[in-house]
Design an enzyme around this catalytic site. Sequence first.
Site, PDB file in Angstrom:
ATOM      1  N   CYS A 114      41.933  17.106   3.340  1.00 50.56           N
ATOM      2  CA  CYS A 114      43.382  17.317   3.277  1.00 50.56           C
ATOM      3  C   CYS A 114      44.029  16.644   2.068  1.00 50.56           C
ATOM      4  O   CYS A 114      45.126  17.022   1.668  1.00 50.56           O
ATOM      5  CB  CYS A 114      44.048  16.834   4.564  1.00 50.56           C
ATOM      6  SG  CYS A 114      43.483  17.708   6.033  1.00 50.56           S
ATOM      7  N   HIS A 251      51.637  16.050   2.755  1.00 46.31           N
ATOM      8  CA  HIS A 251      50.654  16.875   3.437  1.00 46.31           C
ATOM      9  C   HIS A 251      51.223  17.259   4.795  1.00 46.31           C
ATOM     10  O   HIS A 251      51.738  16.417   5.532  1.00 46.31           O
ATOM     11  CB  HIS A 251      49.349  16.096   3.605  1.00 46.31           C
ATOM     12  CG  HIS A 251      48.368  16.750   4.517  1.00 46.31           C
ATOM     13  ND1 HIS A 251      48.031  18.083   4.418  1.00 46.31           N
ATOM     14  CD2 HIS A 251      47.651  16.265   5.562  1.00 46.31           C
ATOM     15  CE1 HIS A 251      47.155  18.382   5.349  1.00 46.31           C
ATOM     16  NE2 HIS A 251      46.905  17.299   6.062  1.00 46.31           N
ATOM     17  N   ASN A 281      48.544  22.996   9.752  1.00 47.49           N
ATOM     18  CA  ASN A 281      47.856  22.149   8.774  1.00 47.49           C
ATOM     19  C   ASN A 281      46.877  23.010   7.989  1.00 47.49           C
ATOM     20  O   ASN A 281      45.841  23.418   8.514  1.00 47.49           O
ATOM     21  CB  ASN A 281      47.127  21.020   9.502  1.00 47.49           C
ATOM     22  CG  ASN A 281      46.425  20.052   8.550  1.00 47.49           C
ATOM     23  OD1 ASN A 281      46.268  20.330   7.372  1.00 47.49           O
ATOM     24  ND2 ASN A 281      45.988  18.927   9.086  1.00 47.49           N
TER      25      ASN A 281
END
Length: 324
Positions: A114, A251, A281
């Site tokens: 990520c 993020h 996500n």
Amino acid sequence: MTLRAVVRGVGHYLPERIVPNAEFEKSLDTTDEWIRTRSGIERRHFAAEGQTTSDMAVIAAQKALAAAGFEPNDIDAVIVATSTPDLTFPSVATMVQAKLGMTRGYGFDVQAVCAGFVFALANANGQILSGMAKRVLVIGAETFSRIMDWEDRATCVLFGDGAGALVLEAEESTGTTSDRGILSSDLNSDGSYREMLYVDGGVSTTGTSGKLRMQGNALFRQAVEKLTSTASAALDKAGLTDDDVDWIVPHQANIRIIQGTVKKLRIPMERVVVTLQDHGNTSAASIPLALSVGVERGQIKQGDLLVTEAIGGGLAWGSVVLRW
């Protein structure tokens, strides 16, 4: 004069299939309210059968190139951040080169889960400052739907697929904090936290791609602390403070992580670009997606000071300070 890596264009792509939270109620012991309350996510996009990470990366790249006014062969390097490549090798970046029709330059992938796009952005900045490249196409692209355990309600409802891209170009600047472009970066990793977020497969272990595993509560605590510290460190390196920040572009993992981080940074939520409710996500794609959407919405404007920050498996975490 000081050389800076300046954003010239940005773009994104989301697969056509939209999956609302309610769809998971058919197969899991979960509800739309449970997912929204714990994550802030309302829907996400899943890639179509046969649609690959490089396919999505190319569309996002084409949009970024169009926004920048460049042709593929105007680009010197392609850096793709991904944990879900089409193949073990070659890199997604070289596939993007081929699909774009690029006949020059070089490409490679960055894998920091990520945090991948932040690592790729810092790497692209280094390529430009060293003189290796004048223009770099930086992409985050993921098909996380391919590594989900669809019986694990704690993880499979959180992730989505997509891609985002931006074009960086070298520009001579004054060397002050008012310059456009990347002003600083801060990168970190600590392999002792591996068990908090990992995929239980790989070429040299199981010979399979494996499924994502996560210790959500433990990761949450680490995320808020580490995202706050890396953003503060990057601002310090740039000679700036939280008062100078126009937008945090984090993020997009969990709304509670975002809220906890910006509270510690003393930045109001009104100055945070949030897209996770619509995308879930998307791992390394989440920051470039949010940047592109932020521009589309009219939130991010030229001259704005941005802080991007992310944490992912490894653990790996980092941030970049840039003026749009």
